[in-house]
Design a protein around this motif. Structure first.
Motif, short mmCIF file in Angstrom:
data_model
loop_
_atom_site.label_atom_id
_atom_site.label_comp_id
_atom_site.label_asym_id
_atom_site.label_seq_id
_atom_site.Cartn_x
_atom_site.Cartn_y
_atom_site.Cartn_z
N THR A 1 27.54 -3.93 -5.25
CA THR A 1 27.51 -4.28 -3.81
C THR A 1 28.54 -3.60 -2.98
N GLY A 2 28.54 -3.99 -1.57
CA GLY A 2 29.46 -3.46 -0.91
C GLY A 2 30.35 -4.29 -0.02
N ALA A 3 31.74 -3.95 0.11
CA ALA A 3 32.78 -4.79 0.83
C ALA A 3 32.58 -4.44 2.24
N GLY A 4 32.73 -5.58 2.96
CA GLY A 4 32.26 -5.85 4.56
C GLY A 4 30.85 -6.16 4.89
N ARG A 5 30.67 -5.36 6.07
CA ARG A 5 29.23 -5.38 6.48
C ARG A 5 28.32 -4.30 6.14
N ALA A 6 28.69 -3.19 5.13
CA ALA A 6 27.61 -2.45 4.63
C ALA A 6 27.95 -2.21 3.33
N PHE A 7 26.45 -1.97 2.77
CA PHE A 7 26.55 -1.62 1.35
C PHE A 7 27.18 -0.14 1.06
N SER A 8 26.63 0.72 2.00
CA SER A 8 27.26 2.08 2.18
C SER A 8 26.69 2.75 3.09
N ALA A 9 27.33 3.42 3.95
CA ALA A 9 26.90 4.38 5.08
C ALA A 9 26.59 5.65 4.46
N GLY A 10 26.68 5.87 3.27
CA GLY A 10 26.64 7.36 2.57
C GLY A 10 27.66 8.33 2.74
N GLY A 11 27.53 9.62 2.71
CA GLY A 11 28.25 10.69 2.71
C GLY A 11 29.40 10.45 3.88
N ASP A 12 30.61 10.59 3.90
CA ASP A 12 31.48 10.52 4.92
C ASP A 12 31.48 11.63 6.04
N VAL A 13 30.67 11.19 6.98
CA VAL A 13 30.69 12.19 8.24
C VAL A 13 31.83 12.89 8.79
N ILE B 1 22.59 3.69 3.86
CA ILE B 1 21.89 5.05 4.44
C ILE B 1 22.37 6.35 3.79
N GLY B 2 21.34 7.27 3.77
CA GLY B 2 21.54 8.60 2.94
C GLY B 2 21.98 8.34 1.53
N LEU B 3 23.17 9.05 1.14
CA LEU B 3 23.75 8.72 -0.13
C LEU B 3 23.78 7.26 -0.70
N GLY B 4 24.08 6.56 0.16
CA GLY B 4 24.21 5.04 0.15
C GLY B 4 23.02 4.30 -0.38
N CYS B 5 21.81 4.82 0.40
CA CYS B 5 20.34 4.25 -0.10
C CYS B 5 20.29 4.65 -1.50
N VAL C 1 17.09 7.24 4.40
CA VAL C 1 17.41 8.70 3.78
C VAL C 1 17.47 9.53 4.74
N THR C 2 18.86 9.60 5.75
CA THR C 2 18.72 10.28 7.18
C THR C 2 19.45 11.75 6.80
N PHE C 3 19.32 12.27 5.78
CA PHE C 3 19.80 13.71 5.50
C PHE C 3 19.50 14.84 6.48
N LEU C 4 18.02 14.54 6.86
CA LEU C 4 17.86 15.76 7.80
C LEU C 4 18.40 15.74 9.14
N LYS C 5 18.92 14.63 9.56
CA LYS C 5 19.38 14.22 10.96
C LYS C 5 20.86 14.96 11.06
#
Length: 265
Positions: free
Chosen positions: A54-66, A114-118, A137-141
């Motif tokens: 699982t993830g800490a806080g309000r997200a599972f994972s936003a994915g790769g660090d933008v 999201i993305g890697l997180g998904c 899976v928002t990689f293309l964005k």
């Protein structure tokens, strides 16, 4: 601070992605090593029968660090050949360690994945989601492609048409849609997510641990191996299971009309 924390509750291990200030973004130096070490420790501990991710806080994972992508740091820094190695030795180590974990794993998707997180959530065997979860899976964005194996895994989970729709549009779907598409198997109120995950993990952990790990291995190989290969693997694995004390405990429990107590022997 390590990207992952561990908490053992009896025969259940809870892995928590622990970078809440950045919505548990991934890709910092050492993330792959930390998650691989946690997975190796789990595999080496025969008393662990199920894992919850699982993830800490309000997200599972936003994915790769933008922000790291912008700054060119961590797995995203250097020349193209450096970035390639950053993926192979860091990002890929994260997803391979989770996907190849011998112990059954539940992803408790507590918020955005999201993305890697998904894709990380998809490495689990079972996914249950909070009603506050969102997945995409928002990689293309970002002008990118799935660099973590998601293009291989996602069509196997939800079919090629749904996977293509998610990837090609970059849309983010809510928990109800994720359940409808088969991306998660259950949606529960956010406040009861971990209770639901633990209850499911306890059902899994009640099974004989050696057979449980082998059953997961067979299912993993079943995605790529031929029918005949799986049949041969099944016969060999079953021969071993017939000689375990847990097998005889299961047989005795059925004949004696009681619940079995499996001890991993």
């Amino acid at each position: 601070m390590s990207i992952v924390t561990t908490e053992k509750r009896g025969s259940i291990m809870i892995l928590t992605l622990n970078r809440p200030d950045s919505l548990n973004a991934l890709g910092a130096e050492g993330d792959g090593t930390a998650i691989a070490a946690a997975c190796n420790d789990i595999v080496a501990d025969p008393s662990i029968r199920c894992v919850i991710l699982t993830g800490a806080g309000r997200a599972f994972s936003a994915g790769g660090d933008v922000k790291a992508m912008k700054e060119g740091t961590g797995a995203f820094g250097g020349a193209p050949h450096d970035i390639r190695e950053g993926y192979r030795r860091n990002i890929h180590l994260i997803v391979k360690s989770l996907y190849n974990l011998e112990v059954p794993m539940i992803a408790a998707v507590n918020g955005p994945a999201i993305g890697l997180g998904c894709d990380v959530a998809c490495m689990a065997d079972i996914r249950i989601a909070s009603d506050r979860a969102k997945m995409g899976v928002t990689f293309l964005k970002l002008g990118l492609i799935p660099g973590d194996g998601g293009a291989w895994l996602l069509p196997r989970l939800i079919g090629s048409s749904r996977a293509a729709e998610l990837l090609f549009t970059g849309k983010v779907i809510d928990a109800a849609t994720a359940e409808e598409w088969g991306l998660v198997s259950k949606v529960v109120p956010g406040d009861s997510l971990m209770d639901e995950a633990i209850a499911l993990a306890e059902q899994i952990a009640a099974q004989p641990p050696q057979a449980l790990r082998l059953a997961k291995t067979l299912m993993r190989h079943g995605t790529n191996s031929s029918y005949e290969t799986i049949m041969e693997m099944s016969a060999a694995s079953q021969a071993l299971m017939h000689k375990t004390e847990d097998h005889m405990e299961g047989v005795d429990a059925i004949l004696e009309k009681r619940s079995p107590e499996f001890k991993g022997r």
